[in-house]
Write a protein that holds these residues in place. Structure first.
Motif, PDB file in Angstrom:
ATOM      1  N   ASN A  14      58.243  40.811  50.122  1.00 22.84           N
ATOM      2  CA  ASN A  14      59.041  39.678  49.632  1.00 22.84           C
ATOM      3  C   ASN A  14      58.719  39.304  48.195  1.00 22.84           C
ATOM      4  OD1 ASN A  14      60.442  39.294  52.123  1.00 22.84           O
ATOM      5  ND2 ASN A  14      58.667  38.200  52.923  1.00 22.84           N
ATOM      6  N   ASN A  15      57.897  40.137  47.511  1.00 19.60           N
ATOM      7  CA  ASN A  15      57.658  39.864  46.096  1.00 19.60           C
ATOM      8  C   ASN A  15      58.950  39.934  45.283  1.00 19.60           C
ATOM      9  OD1 ASN A  15      54.979  39.415  46.423  1.00 19.60           O
ATOM     10  ND2 ASN A  15      54.269  41.052  45.093  1.00 19.60           N
ATOM     11  N   SER A  16      59.954  40.620  45.830  1.00 21.11           N
ATOM     12  CA  SER A  16      61.233  40.717  45.121  1.00 21.11           C
ATOM     13  C   SER A  16      61.890  39.352  44.973  1.00 21.11           C
ATOM     14  CB  SER A  16      62.179  41.665  45.865  1.00 21.11           C
ATOM     15  OG  SER A  16      62.393  41.219  47.195  1.00 21.11           O
ATOM     16  N   ASN A  17      61.429  38.388  45.764  1.00 19.21           N
ATOM     17  CA  ASN A  17      61.965  37.030  45.652  1.00 19.21           C
ATOM     18  C   ASN A  17      61.356  36.256  44.488  1.00 19.21           C
ATOM     19  OD1 ASN A  17      63.481  37.477  47.989  1.00 19.21           O
ATOM     20  ND2 ASN A  17      61.860  36.710  49.325  1.00 19.21           N
ATOM     21  N   LEU A  18      60.330  36.846  43.855  1.00 15.59           N
ATOM     22  CA  LEU A  18      59.644  36.186  42.751  1.00 15.59           C
ATOM     23  C   LEU A  18      59.939  36.909  41.443  1.00 15.59           C
ATOM     24  CD1 LEU A  18      56.108  35.772  44.389  1.00 15.59           C
ATOM     25  CD2 LEU A  18      57.931  34.066  44.317  1.00 15.59           C
ATOM     26  N   ASN A  19      59.921  36.175  40.335  1.00 16.34           N
ATOM     27  CA  ASN A  19      60.023  36.857  39.053  1.00 16.34           C
ATOM     28  C   ASN A  19      58.635  37.336  38.636  1.00 16.34           C
ATOM     29  OD1 ASN A  19      58.621  34.723  37.623  1.00 16.34           O
ATOM     30  ND2 ASN A  19      60.544  33.543  37.646  1.00 16.34           N
ATOM     31  N   ASN A  20      58.574  38.167  37.620  1.00 20.61           N
ATOM     32  CA  ASN A  20      57.301  38.772  37.214  1.00 20.61           C
ATOM     33  C   ASN A  20      56.266  37.726  36.806  1.00 20.61           C
ATOM     34  OD1 ASN A  20      58.291  41.284  37.744  1.00 20.61           O
ATOM     35  ND2 ASN A  20      58.612  41.876  35.610  1.00 20.61           N
ATOM     36  N   GLU A  24      52.544  37.347  38.385  1.00 22.40           N
ATOM     37  CA  GLU A  24      51.361  37.396  37.518  1.00 22.40           C
ATOM     38  C   GLU A  24      50.435  36.211  37.797  1.00 22.40           C
ATOM     39  OE1 GLU A  24      52.867  37.421  33.570  1.00 22.40           O
ATOM     40  OE2 GLU A  24      53.701  39.454  33.714  1.00 22.40           O
ATOM     41  N   GLU A  25      51.001  35.034  37.874  1.00 24.45           N
ATOM     42  CA  GLU A  25      50.184  33.846  38.108  1.00 24.45           C
ATOM     43  C   GLU A  25      49.534  33.888  39.487  1.00 24.45           C
ATOM     44  OE1 GLU A  25      49.311  31.482  35.930  1.00 24.45           O
ATOM     45  OE2 GLU A  25      50.314  32.809  34.515  1.00 24.45           O
ATOM     46  N   LYS A  76      50.448  50.925  28.751  1.00 22.26           N
ATOM     47  CA  LYS A  76      51.320  51.451  27.696  1.00 22.26           C
ATOM     48  C   LYS A  76      52.752  50.952  27.864  1.00 22.26           C
ATOM     49  CE  LYS A  76      48.702  55.697  26.795  1.00 22.26           C
ATOM     50  NZ  LYS A  76      48.713  57.190  26.854  1.00 22.26           N
ATOM     51  N   ASN A  77      53.115  50.672  29.114  1.00 19.69           N
ATOM     52  CA  ASN A  77      54.475  50.200  29.388  1.00 19.69           C
ATOM     53  C   ASN A  77      54.589  48.673  29.307  1.00 19.69           C
ATOM     54  OD1 ASN A  77      55.376  52.817  29.791  1.00 19.69           O
ATOM     55  ND2 ASN A  77      55.128  52.732  32.016  1.00 19.69           N
ATOM     56  N   GLY A  78      53.516  48.051  28.795  1.00 18.27           N
ATOM     57  CA  GLY A  78      53.595  46.624  28.510  1.00 18.27           C
ATOM     58  C   GLY A  78      53.161  45.693  29.620  1.00 18.27           C
ATOM     59  N   ILE A  79      52.568  46.254  30.713  1.00 18.04           N
ATOM     60  CA  ILE A  79      52.092  45.390  31.791  1.00 18.04           C
ATOM     61  C   ILE A  79      50.808  44.699  31.335  1.00 18.04           C
ATOM     62  CG2 ILE A  79      51.358  45.275  34.202  1.00 18.04           C
ATOM     63  CD1 ILE A  79      54.275  46.072  33.803  1.00 18.04           C
ATOM     64  N   ASP A  80      50.732  43.405  31.553  1.00 17.91           N
ATOM     65  CA  ASP A  80      49.582  42.597  31.154  1.00 17.91           C
ATOM     66  C   ASP A  80      48.298  43.156  31.773  1.00 17.91           C
ATOM     67  OD1 ASP A  80      47.690  40.655  30.645  1.00 17.91           O
ATOM     68  OD2 ASP A  80      48.923  38.978  31.326  1.00 17.91           O
ATOM     69  N   ALA A  86      43.334  41.984  37.745  1.00 16.37           N
ATOM     70  CA  ALA A  86      43.273  41.049  38.869  1.00 16.37           C
ATOM     71  C   ALA A  86      43.480  41.771  40.193  1.00 16.37           C
ATOM     72  CB  ALA A  86      44.322  39.950  38.691  1.00 16.37           C
ATOM     73  N   LEU A  87      44.503  42.616  40.261  1.00 16.79           N
ATOM     74  CA  LEU A  87      44.749  43.362  41.501  1.00 16.79           C
ATOM     75  C   LEU A  87      43.603  44.310  41.802  1.00 16.79           C
ATOM     76  CD1 LEU A  87      46.529  44.052  43.886  1.00 16.79           C
ATOM     77  CD2 LEU A  87      47.758  45.689  42.453  1.00 16.79           C
ATOM     78  N   GLN A  88      43.108  44.999  40.785  1.00 19.02           N
ATOM     79  CA  GLN A  88      41.981  45.912  40.987  1.00 19.02           C
ATOM     80  C   GLN A  88      40.744  45.164  41.478  1.00 19.02           C
ATOM     81  OE1 GLN A  88      41.562  47.970  37.242  1.00 19.02           O
ATOM     82  NE2 GLN A  88      42.954  49.612  37.861  1.00 19.02           N
ATOM     83  N   SER A  89      40.494  43.977  40.928  1.00 22.41           N
ATOM     84  CA  SER A  89      39.327  43.188  41.311  1.00 22.41           C
ATOM     85  C   SER A  89      39.398  42.787  42.780  1.00 22.41           C
ATOM     86  CB  SER A  89      39.224  41.940  40.434  1.00 22.41           C
ATOM     87  OG  SER A  89      38.162  41.115  40.852  1.00 22.41           O
ATOM     88  N   ILE A  90      40.577  42.407  43.230  1.00 19.80           N
ATOM     89  CA  ILE A  90      40.745  42.014  44.634  1.00 19.80           C
ATOM     90  C   ILE A  90      40.404  43.176  45.560  1.00 19.80           C
ATOM     91  CG2 ILE A  90      42.456  41.376  46.382  1.00 19.80           C
ATOM     92  CD1 ILE A  90      43.894  39.810  44.117  1.00 19.80           C
ATOM     93  N   LEU A  91      40.934  44.348  45.246  1.00 18.44           N
ATOM     94  CA  LEU A  91      40.718  45.498  46.123  1.00 18.44           C
ATOM     95  C   LEU A  91      39.288  46.019  46.029  1.00 18.44           C
ATOM     96  CD1 LEU A  91      44.103  47.405  45.732  1.00 18.44           C
ATOM     97  CD2 LEU A  91      43.439  45.632  47.363  1.00 18.44           C
ATOM     98  N   GLU A  92      38.675  45.876  44.854  1.00 16.78           N
ATOM     99  CA  GLU A  92      37.271  46.296  44.714  1.00 16.78           C
ATOM    100  C   GLU A  92      36.342  45.460  45.582  1.00 16.78           C
ATOM    101  OE1 GLU A  92      36.527  45.944  40.584  1.00 16.78           O
ATOM    102  OE2 GLU A  92      37.565  47.820  40.040  1.00 16.78           O
ATOM    103  N   LYS A  93      36.732  44.230  45.853  1.00 16.79           N
ATOM    104  CA  LYS A  93      35.894  43.344  46.659  1.00 16.79           C
ATOM    105  C   LYS A  93      36.223  43.434  48.151  1.00 16.79           C
ATOM    106  CE  LYS A  93      34.811  40.022  43.031  1.00 16.79           C
ATOM    107  NZ  LYS A  93      35.222  40.927  41.952  1.00 16.79           N
ATOM    108  N   SER A  94      37.082  44.376  48.504  1.00 15.41           N
ATOM    109  CA  SER A  94      37.407  44.558  49.914  1.00 15.41           C
ATOM    110  C   SER A  94      36.893  45.913  50.391  1.00 15.41           C
ATOM    111  CB  SER A  94      38.919  44.472  50.136  1.00 15.41           C
ATOM    112  OG  SER A  94      39.580  45.557  49.501  1.00 15.41           O
TER     113      SER A  94
END
Length: 302
Positions: A14-20, A24-25, A76-80, A86-94
């Motif tokens: 359901n992330n498609s219901n949110l804007n980028n 991010e937030e 390179k494609n402009g992703i913050d 943040a996503l990597q940190s979450i998965l590293e702690k699991s």
């Protein structure tokens, strides 16, 4: 109690219901929250089934796998960079797990006792699951989850107070509570949690300009839907009875009058009424425990 928390493919749906910007937030805040949860890793473990979450579309048209395995391309494609980290940190702690969504749904979520509970971490509510078993992103959701099971499985007094210290960060508990709570502990552990939650989550927001102390307590009681209105002691001669010493920032014991009190009217056990169960508190002082609400007494009426 050990909490086993699962991040699933469904956690990102359901992330498609949110804007980028909204995604991010959310992921940045969730990353900070996971850091705090990880501080208590002896009682909280996060699990992720990488095989299930990797194909999941997470952000724009990018999958979770691309965030984990091809971060340089995304940058390179402009992703913050902070979003990627943040996503990597979450998965590293699991911890990695092979447990599937189906197995969690059919078996693990029903495994709840005084030593173990299981729950989901998600960006959105996942249909088909009890709300009490879901942490809808954010530390408030985690606190609510842990408090729910603490009320249900309080174990003993010292365990209960230790857990309250963790899960009510805006409250500071006087050490005397470990003794005084014993008089009502068996009768209403869930009712205590409810009232402490109200103090932690709602009370400070009820302090408005031009409201006196009694008006603030009345406003708070309505917002928190308390059994009876929070009130002040009517007899000024009795103030010494609910004045307790707290260590201030200078390392000096300071007398604090915990006059405001909550009445825990109904027993968890048989729903019987009594106005003898009380929580005495002070709104907080800037020179003591960073202004946290001071819990002077949990127990019978002083």
């Amino acid at each position: 109690m050990k909490a086993h928390l699962y991040i699933l493919a469904e956690s990102f749906k359901n992330n498609s219901n949110l804007n980028n910007r909204e995604i991010e937030e959310k992921i940045k805040r969730l990353s900070e929250d996971v850091k705090l949860i990880h501080q208590y890793k002896e009682t909280n473990t996060l699990y992720t089934n990488y095989e299930e979450i990797y194909p999941q579309i997470f952000y724009s048209h990018y999958t979770v796998e691309e965030f984990i395995c091809n971060p340089q391309v995304l940058k390179k494609n402009g992703i913050d960079r902070d979003v990627i980290n943040a996503l990597q940190s979450i998965l590293e702690k699991s911890e990695k797990t092979k447990i599937t969504f189906h197995e969690i749904k059919e078996n693990l979520l029903s495994w709840i006792d005084e030593n173990h509970c299981h729950g989901l971490i998600a960006f959105h509510r996942i249909d088909g699951f009890d709300d009490d078993l879901q942490i809808i992103y954010g530390i408030d959701g985690w606190y609510k989850f842990r408090r729910h099971f603490l009320g249900k499985y309080p174990k003993d007094v010292n365990f209960y107070i230790d857990e309250c210290i963790k899960y009510f960060p805006k409250l500071f508990f006087h050490e005397r509570n470990r003794q005084t709570i014993k008089s009502i502990f068996d009768d209403c552990p869930r009712k205590i949690i409810y009232h402490l939650s109200a103090l932690n989550d709602i009370f400070k927001d009820c302090i408005k300009d031009r409201l006196n102390r009694t008006e603030i307590l009345n406003h708070f009681s309505i917002q928190a839907k308390l059994d009876e209105k929070a009130s002040l002691e009517g007899d000024a001669k009795r103030k010494a009875e609910f004045t307790f010493q707290f260590l201030n920032d200078s390392g000096v014991k300071e007398d604090v009058c915990c006059e405001p009190h909550l009445k825990l009217c109904y027993s968890d056990v048989d729903k019987s009424y009594s106005n003898d169960r009380r929580i005495y508190f002070h709104e907080g002082k800037p020179n003591i425990q960073n202004g946290r609400i001071l819990i002077g007494h949990i127990g019978t009426h002083l």
